[in-house]
Design a protein around this motif. Structure first.
Motif, PDB file in Angstrom:
ATOM      1  N   VAL A   1       0.862  -1.190   0.000  1.00 42.93           N
ATOM      2  CA  VAL A   1       0.000   0.000   0.000  1.00 42.93           C
ATOM      3  C   VAL A   1       0.896   1.237   0.000  1.00 42.93           C
ATOM      4  N   LEU A   2       0.630   2.135  -0.900  1.00 43.15           N
ATOM      5  CA  LEU A   2       1.359   3.402  -0.933  1.00 43.15           C
ATOM      6  C   LEU A   2       0.961   4.201   0.305  1.00 43.15           C
ATOM      7  N   ARG A   3       1.970   4.622   1.086  1.00 44.32           N
ATOM      8  CA  ARG A   3       1.628   5.291   2.340  1.00 44.32           C
ATOM      9  C   ARG A   3       1.833   6.794   2.281  1.00 44.32           C
ATOM     10  N   ASP A   4       1.251   7.475   3.237  1.00 43.29           N
ATOM     11  CA  ASP A   4       1.481   8.910   3.356  1.00 43.29           C
ATOM     12  C   ASP A   4       2.957   9.147   3.644  1.00 43.29           C
ATOM     13  N   GLU A   5       3.577  10.002   2.851  1.00 47.56           N
ATOM     14  CA  GLU A   5       5.030  10.175   2.945  1.00 47.56           C
ATOM     15  C   GLU A   5       5.485  10.668   4.314  1.00 47.56           C
TER      16      GLU A   5
ATOM     17  N   GLN B   1       4.010  10.320   7.163  1.00 48.22           N
ATOM     18  CA  GLN B   1       3.854   9.300   8.183  1.00 48.22           C
ATOM     19  C   GLN B   1       4.939   8.223   8.037  1.00 48.22           C
ATOM     20  N   LEU B   2       5.245   7.887   6.789  1.00 48.25           N
ATOM     21  CA  LEU B   2       6.320   6.914   6.543  1.00 48.25           C
ATOM     22  C   LEU B   2       7.637   7.439   7.112  1.00 48.25           C
TER      23      LEU B   2
ATOM     24  N   ASP C   1       7.647   7.153  10.838  1.00 44.37           N
ATOM     25  CA  ASP C   1       7.852   5.762  11.251  1.00 44.37           C
ATOM     26  C   ASP C   1       9.307   5.334  11.086  1.00 44.37           C
TER      27      ASP C   1
ATOM     28  N   GLN D   1       8.858   3.840  -2.469  1.00 41.20           N
ATOM     29  CA  GLN D   1       8.052   3.489  -1.295  1.00 41.20           C
ATOM     30  C   GLN D   1       8.285   2.041  -0.876  1.00 41.20           C
ATOM     31  N   ARG D   2       8.322   1.161  -1.860  1.00 40.82           N
ATOM     32  CA  ARG D   2       8.573  -0.242  -1.523  1.00 40.82           C
ATOM     33  C   ARG D   2       9.933  -0.377  -0.818  1.00 40.82           C
TER      34      ARG D   2
ATOM     35  N   GLN E   1       9.732   1.048   2.630  1.00 40.30           N
ATOM     36  CA  GLN E   1       8.883   0.231   3.504  1.00 40.30           C
ATOM     37  C   GLN E   1       9.591  -1.074   3.913  1.00 40.30           C
TER      38      GLN E   1
ATOM     39  N   GLN F   1      10.457  -2.130   7.673  1.00 40.85           N
ATOM     40  CA  GLN F   1      10.102  -3.432   8.228  1.00 40.85           C
ATOM     41  C   GLN F   1      11.332  -4.115   8.834  1.00 40.85           C
TER      42      GLN F   1
END
Lengths: 476, 476
Positions: free
Chosen positions: A10-14, A16-17, A20, A213-214, A217, A221
């Motif tokens: 899922v493409l996330r809000d930048e 927020q990413l 995180d 993004q991938r 992310q 992870q």
């Protein structure tokens, strides 16, 4: 295996990413030194123009860039001269850090496969890859979490990007001296990389936003993955104590006359110097043994006829803070000789299964695992142009006491004896057991242990010199 | 000057000499980190077969060998590519240690003078030597006591040793690829070394016992020499505060329209990337300035059109323990680029005269001396194929507060702001003064400071990019 097809992305809000990622970095730092302490090592490879650089650039904007180190080294060809990881040993991150390696052992393998005139056989390539994976496994076990990311690009997309390339940026197109307009070569590269990327994260580079993004992310992870999930399973079951060799329990007392000793010593030191000089391999000599067993004296005789410019001696004491925050073998990776050098270790990596085991600096699951790690490390050396000669100097408990007292009574030897030596003496039987376990697990064909009785220093020194000669000869 | 003729030399009892050496080593270690804390760096050169190796071998037997590190590197030719000390930067000992360098910047100079086809002029050689001495002076000032020992041998004695040489040992006779049977060459070498050995300890190598004792006794003396005796005299007199530049006191508030900014930024980032790629020199960019002045944002724009493989960014935080036990510049010596690399420092060695000065980590005599040390270091870089571009980002105190608060209210920027930032803010005027003093002392022709007003981030970033372009062009 992870890849585009199977994960639910899922493409996330930048913003927020980014939050995180930064929080995960801070957690990584907060965990330093504790049981959850780890570092993250990211190996990045892929097709040229797939956007590796862009993905890293974007990552750098999302994370706290102070705790992201990016290293890009020139490619090295894999050779018989050094283990594939050796050029990168200095880049292994300390706990709390993450380091990204553009150039890494896999890109070196790829470059080697594509460039050397004699093709590498499948079996040879597979053995390279097996060795690399074993090394990474050992890194993970020692709190360096390794993830590998391949950024891929289809042939069609690659050609489109080449068409649009600004002439000033074309240097990257040729990074590995490859012709990215050649379909045959592209296919060949894809075929070769399939031999190692099945445990990689593969990301398609065509859509830049998705790719970045991938990439980020996956790193998020990894940062958040607890150490327990990546650690190899501990060695379980009942620990089988090894039988203590007779020579350690009853050290022979044969003695040699001083005149005989002097004549033989003269002869042997010359022979050893000559043999070591003639040998073009790296020579690593390791000394372990009880305090006052004569390590220093033996080393002195080995180098007697050498010039100090021809060898290095490393005396191994307790690790420093920046060493403690990396795998225990790390400080040895950076000390092993290259280019036919001679290096002598007065104590060594075996501290892990001796003093660190007995003093509790290494936990049982750590020192039990260390035997295998050490064997792989030593095999990496002996398979890469290195002769490894290991000595355990065995001394009698009574003889040790005599020497301790003699040292205390000799002004220029007094420095050799400390309270710690007396304390270690109280653990005599435990040390014998640890030594026996060490022999049982690390006496390998390529790097055998030589147990030398040292109640008589003269015999011991001559024996050591002769064993060096023999092993140099045998291993040729 | 020391030499055989002038000192009153007495052959000492070996055991007593050994005890004294060991005790001096232990004192060296005991002093670590304190005001008397130092390390000892021994540069050793001399005529082949004069017995350098033997003297070191003997020394190793007398001292506690654990605290003597011997390094022998292959000779490097002095080139325009790097400062003469750079190949040895990693060997600078930490406090409590002594390190002996067989290969060193002087043996490199000698090799260069003897081997390159175009002879080095006297003036050129003298300038090499001046630079080396200045570097050693700075080492001494930073607790690395440097002594230089030349082991000499007369022509006649040398020829006698060559006659007696065992064929298996002849490799040392040709260490520098020189023909030691040639009188002309021997004389030439003696002539050249006279240009730098007048502040060396010169020991005659003919009598082995005397040589080894003299050598060891000189080292003993150096070990025992209090730091105060080797330290350069502190800078005394009234400290003249520099005038604070107007731009720091009243930071301009001009603003730029976002559309204009975006267009210009696009253009400039491309130009900067192109100019840096085209440039074959090392490029070092230094950022200093108040917190929240926009260092990170500026760096991001500099590298925008570069690939992460083309540059390194070092974010400089507080030094680690193993860095603290060496000169404060040491951790930068090992981070400067080679081979045309691009390195950006987010804070730098200027911390010595900024935060370390204001927080008391550097004492007044230390930070006052640092300006000269930094100038010499930077000159070493700019004279060796490096462009050094230095920025001070100037921000208004009110503007800083606004940005601090904005950061605190933005989740993905919150990590950028800590209690320490608020504390530093209380020392605003002191930081301005320290910056002003820094400009006054380190704004050199080869490495000028660029003060950039950053109340408007857009103008600041464009200005920085333009200044990089200008300096790259001007320095060509």
């Amino acid at each position: 295996m992870h890849n585009n097809e199977t994960d639910d992305f899922v493409l996330r809000d930048e913003n927020q990413l980014s939050v995180d990622l930064i929080e995960a970095q801070y957690q990584l730092r907060a965990n330093r030194g504790g049981i959850e302490g780890k570092s993250l090592l990211i190996l990045l490879s892929g097709i040229e123009l797939a956007g590796k650089g862009e993905a890293v650039q974007q990552l750098r904007e999302w994370v706290d860039p102070r705790y992201l180190i990016v290293k890009a080294d020139v490619p090295h060809l894999l050779t018989a001269e050094q283990p594939s990881w050796q050029p990168y040993a200095n880049f292994i991150p300390k706990q709390g850090q993450m380091t990204l390696l553009f150039g890494n052992w896999y890109s070196d393998a790829l470059t080697t496969a594509l460039h050397i005139s004699a093709p590498i056989s499948e079996a040879q390539f597979q053995s390279y890859v097996d060795g690399m994976r074993a090394f990474e496994q050992d890194l993970c076990a020692n709190h360096v979490h390794v993830i590998k990311i391949w950024i891929d690009l289809s042939w069609k997309a690659l050609q489109k990007r080449l068409d649009k390339l600004d002439p000033s940026e074309q240097k990257w197109q040729q990074l590995h001296g490859l012709d990215w307009r050649s379909k045959a070569q592209y296919d060949n590269l894809q075929k070769i990389r399939q031999h190692f990327t099945d445990d990689w994260i593969v990301i398609d580079g065509e859509n830049g936003t998705m790719r970045d993004q991938r990439f980020a992310q996956h790193i998020l992870q990894a940062l958040k993955t607890p150490l327990a999930e990546i650690m190899p399973a501990p060695i379980t079951g009942h620990w089988q104590k090894a039988k203590i060799p007779e020579v350690l329990l009853k050290v022979p007392d044969d003695a040699l006359d001083k005149t005989d000793y002097k004549a033989q010593l003269q002869e042997l030191t010359k022979k050893v110097a000559r043999a070591m000089r003639k040998d073009n391999r790296n020579i690593v000599i390791v000394f372990e043994g009880m305090d006052a067993a004569g390590k220093g004296g033996a080393i002195k005789r080995i180098v007697k006829k050498l010039d100090p410019r021809e060898y290095e001696i490393h005396t191994i004491a307790a690790p420093e803070p920046h060493e403690l925050s990396r795998p225990y073998l790390w400080r040895f990776w950076t000390k092993i000789p290259t280019h036919g050098g001679i290096t002598i270790f007065d104590r060594s990596w075996y501290g892990r299964v001796l003093v660190e085991r007995l003093e509790g600096f290494a936990k049982p699951h750590e020192w039990k695992r260390a035997y295998g790690e050490i064997n792989r490390f030593e095999q990496n050396l002996t398979r890469h142009n290195t002769v490894l000669i290991k000595f355990w100097l065995a001394i009698d408990k009574d003889e040790q006491e005599k020497r301790f007292i003699a040292r205390e009574n000799t002004p220029h030897k007094r420095f050799k004896i400390t309270d710690e030596d007396w304390r270690n003496r109280q653990k005599w039987e435990q040390y014998l057991q640890a030594a026996a376990d060490m022999f049982a697990h690390t006496d390998t064909h390529a790097a055998p242990w030589h147990i030398v009785a040292t109640n008589d220093k003269y015999i011991a020194r001559l024996t050591i010199l002769q064993k060096i000669l023999d092993q140099l000869k045998a291993a040729q």
